[in-house]
Scaffold this motif. Structure first.
Motif, PDB file in Angstrom:
ATOM      1  N   LYS A   2       1.213  -0.606   0.091  1.00  0.00           N
ATOM      2  CA  LYS A   2       0.581  -0.420   0.107  1.00  0.00           C
ATOM      3  C   LYS A   2       0.708   1.684  -0.212  1.00  0.00           C
ATOM      4  N   HIS A   4       0.703   5.640   0.377  1.00  0.00           N
ATOM      5  CA  HIS A   4      -0.295   6.621   0.094  1.00  0.00           C
ATOM      6  C   HIS A   4       0.500   7.582  -0.878  1.00  0.00           C
ATOM      7  N   HIS A   6       0.103  11.687  -2.971  1.00  0.00           N
ATOM      8  CA  HIS A   6       0.134  12.902  -2.888  1.00  0.00           C
ATOM      9  C   HIS A   6      -0.091  14.107  -3.989  1.00  0.00           C
ATOM     10  N   SER A  13      -4.045   6.020  -1.778  1.00  0.00           N
ATOM     11  CA  SER A  13      -4.189   5.227  -1.139  1.00  0.00           C
ATOM     12  C   SER A  13      -3.885   3.719  -2.757  1.00  0.00           C
ATOM     13  N   THR A 235      -8.602   7.112   3.237  1.00  0.00           N
ATOM     14  CA  THR A 235      -7.439   8.532   2.931  1.00  0.00           C
ATOM     15  C   THR A 235      -8.413   9.523   2.493  1.00  0.00           C
TER      16      THR A 235
END
Length: 237
Positions: A2, A4, A6, A13, A235
């Motif tokens: 996984k 994350h 941005h 996610s 998220t």
């Protein structure tokens, strides 16, 4: 695995089995965001209108999908942006060889899976907690999108703690979740009435609304089961 990720307003996610599939999703997000930003410079009203809109002939695929979905629900194009970006990202992961891929764009989820997975419902201060959907294997990209009038920064004119829509068209699921949230007032009867906005809309398989202590269901939805919903896994910005 996984990750994350941005990029400007996009906060996602990415779930995958291989790092190359994660990279494919990130590249797709950047590519389609860039196309959308360039298009909005030419058509600024596209970004701000809350009503149905039309595309220029040369509009990119991302904008076309958003308009098709939002016009179906009688809303502005940005009501479908998160689900559309998530769907395009998962499609890129599939092209890279993924049989399991999930992109959660702030509660708007596109996925394909070769195994059973559980997706939790987060409904803020609602009494409905620690419940999740059991998603069975599926060999095509599908969507589960969520909108809320009480949780998160998205524009909503309703009181749903969580309005969830299932569709094989992820863009449509996103826009429909917005419409469903907008239509939800407080109380049991209000939850039941909210589903009228989905009547005669082709392509939506099911929906669920959480409002306070009430849960309403419409159409066909995955099985529900008790699940530990970790706030830190959500998220968000």
């Amino acid at each position: 695995m996984k990750e994350h990720y941005h990029l400007k307003e996009t906060i996602v996610s990415i779930h995958a089995d291989d790092a190359s599939h994660v990279e494919a999703a990130k590249e797709a997000i950047g590519f389609h965001r860039s196309l959308l930003e360039n298009y909005i410079r030419r058509d600024p009203y596209f970004q701000v209108t809350l009503e149905p809109h039309s595309c220029m002939e040369e509009a990119p695929e991302v904008a076309r999908r958003m308009v098709d979905a939002s016009n179906t629900m009688g809303l502005g194009p940005m009501s479908a942006v998160a689900g559309t970006i998530a769907s395009l990202a998962v499609e890129a992961m599939v092209e890279a060889g993924a049989s399991f891929a999930l992109v959660d764009n702030g509660g708007d989820i596109a996925y394909i899976t070769d195994r059973q997975i559980v997706v939790g419902i987060y409904a803020g201060e609602s009494a409905v907690k620690n419940v999740g959907f059991v998603l069975e294997p599926v060999d095509r990209v599908v969507g589960i999108c969520t909108s809320s009038g009480t949780v998160g920064p998205s524009i909503s004119f309703g009181m749903a703690d969580a309005a969830v829509v299932f569709s094989e068209n992820v863009s449509l699921a996103d826009s429909a979740a917005t419409a469903l949230s907008n239509a939800t007032d407080t109380g049991k009867e209000a939850v039941e009435k909210a589903f009228k906005v989905l009547d005669r809309i082709e392509g939506i398989s099911g929906a669920l609304v959480v409002q306070g202590e009430y849960i309403g269901m419409w159409g066909n939805i995955p099985d529900l089961r008790r699940a530990s919903v970790d706030y830190d896994c959500i998220t968000k910005g």
